[in-house]
Design a protein around this motif. Structure first.
Motif, PDB file in Angstrom:
ATOM      1  N   ARG A  57      10.536  16.538  -7.439  1.00 13.95           N
ATOM      2  CA  ARG A  57      11.897  16.216  -7.011  1.00 13.95           C
ATOM      3  C   ARG A  57      12.734  17.488  -6.903  1.00 13.95           C
ATOM      4  N   ARG A  58      13.604  17.498  -5.897  1.00 11.75           N
ATOM      5  CA  ARG A  58      14.601  18.556  -5.728  1.00 11.75           C
ATOM      6  C   ARG A  58      15.982  17.916  -5.780  1.00 11.75           C
ATOM      7  N   PRO A  59      16.934  18.552  -6.481  1.00 11.30           N
ATOM      8  CA  PRO A  59      18.268  17.948  -6.598  1.00 11.30           C
ATOM      9  C   PRO A  59      19.009  17.875  -5.267  1.00 11.30           C
ATOM     10  N   GLU A  60      18.619  18.717  -4.289  1.00 10.27           N
ATOM     11  CA  GLU A  60      19.308  18.698  -3.001  1.00 10.27           C
ATOM     12  C   GLU A  60      18.952  17.475  -2.149  1.00 10.27           C
ATOM     13  N   VAL A  61      17.845  16.803  -2.494  1.00  7.78           N
ATOM     14  CA  VAL A  61      17.403  15.649  -1.707  1.00  7.78           C
ATOM     15  C   VAL A  61      18.169  14.409  -2.161  1.00  7.78           C
ATOM     16  N   LEU A  62      18.946  13.836  -1.250  1.00  8.73           N
ATOM     17  CA  LEU A  62      19.782  12.682  -1.578  1.00  8.73           C
ATOM     18  C   LEU A  62      19.106  11.357  -1.249  1.00  8.73           C
ATOM     19  N   VAL A  63      18.302  11.330  -0.194  1.00  8.88           N
ATOM     20  CA  VAL A  63      17.594  10.106   0.193  1.00  8.88           C
ATOM     21  C   VAL A  63      16.130  10.441   0.383  1.00  8.88           C
ATOM     22  N   ARG A  64      15.282   9.727  -0.360  1.00  7.76           N
ATOM     23  CA  ARG A  64      13.835   9.947  -0.334  1.00  7.76           C
ATOM     24  C   ARG A  64      13.130   8.776   0.346  1.00  7.76           C
ATOM     25  N   PRO A  65      11.809   8.856   0.528  1.00  8.36           N
ATOM     26  CA  PRO A  65      11.087   7.757   1.164  1.00  8.36           C
ATOM     27  C   PRO A  65      11.299   6.433   0.435  1.00  8.36           C
ATOM     28  N   ASN A  66      11.547   5.386   1.222  1.00  7.94           N
ATOM     29  CA  ASN A  66      11.749   4.059   0.660  1.00  7.94           C
ATOM     30  C   ASN A  66      11.506   3.029   1.761  1.00  7.94           C
ATOM     31  N   ILE A  67      11.138   1.818   1.366  1.00  5.15           N
ATOM     32  CA  ILE A  67      10.925   0.757   2.338  1.00  5.15           C
ATOM     33  C   ILE A  67      12.230   0.481   3.084  1.00  5.15           C
ATOM     34  N   GLY A  68      12.171   0.515   4.405  1.00  6.77           N
ATOM     35  CA  GLY A  68      13.347   0.191   5.211  1.00  6.77           C
ATOM     36  C   GLY A  68      14.297   1.335   5.445  1.00  6.77           C
ATOM     37  N   GLU A  69      14.070   2.479   4.819  1.00  6.93           N
ATOM     38  CA  GLU A  69      14.970   3.625   5.014  1.00  6.93           C
ATOM     39  C   GLU A  69      14.418   4.483   6.141  1.00  6.93           C
ATOM     40  N   ASP A  70      15.250   4.728   7.155  1.00  4.69           N
ATOM     41  CA  ASP A  70      14.792   5.414   8.359  1.00  4.69           C
ATOM     42  C   ASP A  70      14.732   6.930   8.208  1.00  4.69           C
ATOM     43  N   CYS A  71      15.578   7.491   7.338  1.00  5.14           N
ATOM     44  CA  CYS A  71      15.754   8.947   7.337  1.00  5.14           C
ATOM     45  C   CYS A  71      15.691   9.536   5.932  1.00  5.14           C
ATOM     46  N   ALA A  72      15.345  10.822   5.882  1.00  8.58           N
ATOM     47  CA  ALA A  72      15.541  11.628   4.682  1.00  8.58           C
ATOM     48  C   ALA A  72      16.878  12.344   4.811  1.00  8.58           C
ATOM     49  N   VAL A  73      17.525  12.589   3.679  1.00  4.70           N
ATOM     50  CA  VAL A  73      18.842  13.236   3.692  1.00  4.70           C
ATOM     51  C   VAL A  73      18.853  14.359   2.657  1.00  4.70           C
ATOM     52  N   VAL A  74      19.289  15.545   3.098  1.00  8.37           N
ATOM     53  CA  VAL A  74      19.363  16.718   2.226  1.00  8.37           C
ATOM     54  C   VAL A  74      20.803  17.187   2.134  1.00  8.37           C
ATOM     55  N   ASP A  75      21.244  17.478   0.916  1.00  5.01           N
ATOM     56  CA  ASP A  75      22.622  17.887   0.646  1.00  5.01           C
ATOM     57  C   ASP A  75      22.860  19.320   1.112  1.00  5.01           C
ATOM     58  N   PHE A  76      23.843  19.502   2.007  1.00  5.34           N
ATOM     59  CA  PHE A  76      24.255  20.822   2.458  1.00  5.34           C
ATOM     60  C   PHE A  76      25.749  21.037   2.178  1.00  5.34           C
ATOM     61  N   GLY A  77      26.199  20.621   1.003  1.00  7.07           N
ATOM     62  CA  GLY A  77      27.614  20.789   0.661  1.00  7.07           C
ATOM     63  C   GLY A  77      28.439  19.647   1.201  1.00  7.07           C
ATOM     64  N   VAL A 101       0.839  -1.205   0.000  1.00  7.95           N
ATOM     65  CA  VAL A 101       0.000   0.000   0.000  1.00  7.95           C
ATOM     66  C   VAL A 101       0.871   1.251   0.000  1.00  7.95           C
ATOM     67  N   LEU A 102       1.958   1.214   0.764  1.00  4.46           N
ATOM     68  CA  LEU A 102       2.894   2.338   0.745  1.00  4.46           C
ATOM     69  C   LEU A 102       3.374   2.613  -0.673  1.00  4.46           C
ATOM     70  N   LYS A 103       3.769   1.559  -1.357  1.00  2.00           N
ATOM     71  CA  LYS A 103       4.288   1.719  -2.722  1.00  2.00           C
ATOM     72  C   LYS A 103       3.201   2.235  -3.666  1.00  2.00           C
ATOM     73  N   GLU A 104       1.989   1.652  -3.549  1.00  3.80           N
ATOM     74  CA  GLU A 104       0.917   1.950  -4.498  1.00  3.80           C
ATOM     75  C   GLU A 104       0.285   3.317  -4.262  1.00  3.80           C
ATOM     76  N   VAL A 105       0.063   3.676  -2.994  1.00  2.00           N
ATOM     77  CA  VAL A 105      -0.738   4.855  -2.679  1.00  2.00           C
ATOM     78  C   VAL A 105       0.105   6.039  -2.215  1.00  2.00           C
ATOM     79  N   ILE A 106       1.140   5.779  -1.444  1.00  2.16           N
ATOM     80  CA  ILE A 106       1.949   6.861  -0.872  1.00  2.16           C
ATOM     81  C   ILE A 106       3.098   7.243  -1.806  1.00  2.16           C
ATOM     82  N   PHE A 107       4.006   6.329  -2.020  1.00  2.00           N
ATOM     83  CA  PHE A 107       5.202   6.654  -2.793  1.00  2.00           C
ATOM     84  C   PHE A 107       4.869   7.058  -4.233  1.00  2.00           C
ATOM     85  N   SER A 108       3.849   6.434  -4.805  1.00  2.00           N
ATOM     86  CA  SER A 108       3.510   6.720  -6.206  1.00  2.00           C
ATOM     87  C   SER A 108       3.044   8.158  -6.407  1.00  2.00           C
ATOM     88  N   ASN A 109       2.603   8.801  -5.340  1.00  2.00           N
ATOM     89  CA  ASN A 109       2.130  10.180  -5.441  1.00  2.00           C
ATOM     90  C   ASN A 109       3.197  11.214  -5.109  1.00  2.00           C
TER      91      ASN A 109
END
Length: 330
Positions: free
Chosen positions: A22-42, A10-18
């Protein structure tokens, strides 16, 4: 839908699909098993994670801080700030809010994180107090650890004991029910497990040694987290069930309530993988810090399986409804 985390499909079908912008500064986005989001600050990255407390009625101030900080630690990062949103029902008193914030402040001090903001609201949209916490950390980009970093033939380790958080919540919130069959001494010991649910020190120590991946064990328990680790990395995993450590209090309480401790919410446990030639260094580092670490498996090419003497070989299934919710239904 059933109570608990939304199922993977359901996460894949309803949440992630929407999530399409995208922003180039975002290095890690929502994914199964990934605990954190990561944003590039140099040279550095900003690491963020958010979690609500919904399965517990007591100690929610402490739980909110520790659970979000644990997610940050799964990237090998020391958390530095946390924001709390409190949604409380109309019958809440000033004393109730004061207790929760006192718990949160004590927990924050124990891991050296500052509560830097948030929101507090009384609303009839909830029938008991709900806290959502967002933790923030900073790390050098080249030192970042992700759940997706596991490699074939990595050794798989876990910290502490499976089912710690769930056992503590049950012992505190269902104390009177447990007293029908469980000794006061066992219940009291289980209630104290809550003091062991931080894995910030473990995450930082593992990050310094150079683990390939880490994942905080929350809803779905140790088996759910191990499946998510394999899913995030796109490879298989074999788990040696007989080597998974468990406190006797957890086993006794789970047996009485007919729930599976391997799929019981387990903050206080971090799973991690590391190259075979570095696992001795990891164990030595944990020993120096007086931290508990147990080898429980190996990353493999494709299959996700559990191996035990009593049950043989069986599939490691995706996480389902956490056993904590079943305990409260019994």
């Amino acid at each position: 839908m059933e109570i608990g985390k939304v199922p993977t499909e359901v996460l894949k079908e309803v949440i992630f699909s929407n999530l399409k912008n995208r922003r180039p500064e975002v290095l890690v986005r929502p994914n199964i098993g990934e605990d954190c989001a990561v944003v590039d600050f140099g040279d550095y990255v900003c690491v963020m994670s958010t979690d609500p407390i919904t399965g517990a009625a007591k100690d929610i101030g402490s739980l909110a801080v520790h659970i979000s900080c644990n997610d940050i630690a799964s990237s090998g990062v020391e958390p530095l700030g946390i924001m709390l949103t409190i949604m409380a029902p109309p019958h809440t008193t000033k004393e109730d809010l004061s207790l929760v914030m006192s718990e949160a402040n004590k927990a924050a001090a124990s891991v050296n994180v500052e509560i830097i903001g948030g929101h507090t609201e009384i609303t009839d949209a909830v029938n008991r107090m709900i806290i959502s916490a967002t933790a923030i950390g900073r790390q050098l980009k080249e030192k970042l650890v992700l759940s997706e970093g596991a490699k074939i033939d990595d050794a798989v380790f876990m910290t502490k004991y499976t089912g710690l958080e769930g056992t503590a919540i049950i012992a505190r919130d269902l104390e009177e029910k447990l007293k029908e069959k469980i000794s006061d001494a066992t219940i009291q010991t289980a209630q104290e497990f809550l003091k062991d649910i931080s894995v910030v020190k473990e995450g930082i120590t593992a990050g310094e040694v150079g683990v390939h991946s880490m994942h905080d064990v929350t809803e779905g328990g140790i088996f759910g987290a191990l499946w998510e680790l394999g899913e995030a990395s796109g490879i298989g995993i074999e788990i040696y069930e007989d080597q998974i450590p468990m406190r006797p209090e957890t086993l006794e309480i789970c047996h009485y309530l007919s729930i599976d401790p391997m799929r019981l919410i387990s903050s206080g446990v971090m799973v991690m993988t590391i190259a075979q030639d570095k696992k001795e260094a990891l164990m030595e580092a944990f020993k120096r810090e007086n931290l508990i670490l147990t080898e429980i498996g190996r990353m493999v090419e494709k299959d996700r399986i559990i191996i035990s003497a009593a049950k043989g070989i069986r599939a490691l299934d995706p996480p389902d409804v956490d056993e904590l919710y079943k305990a409260f239904e019994n």
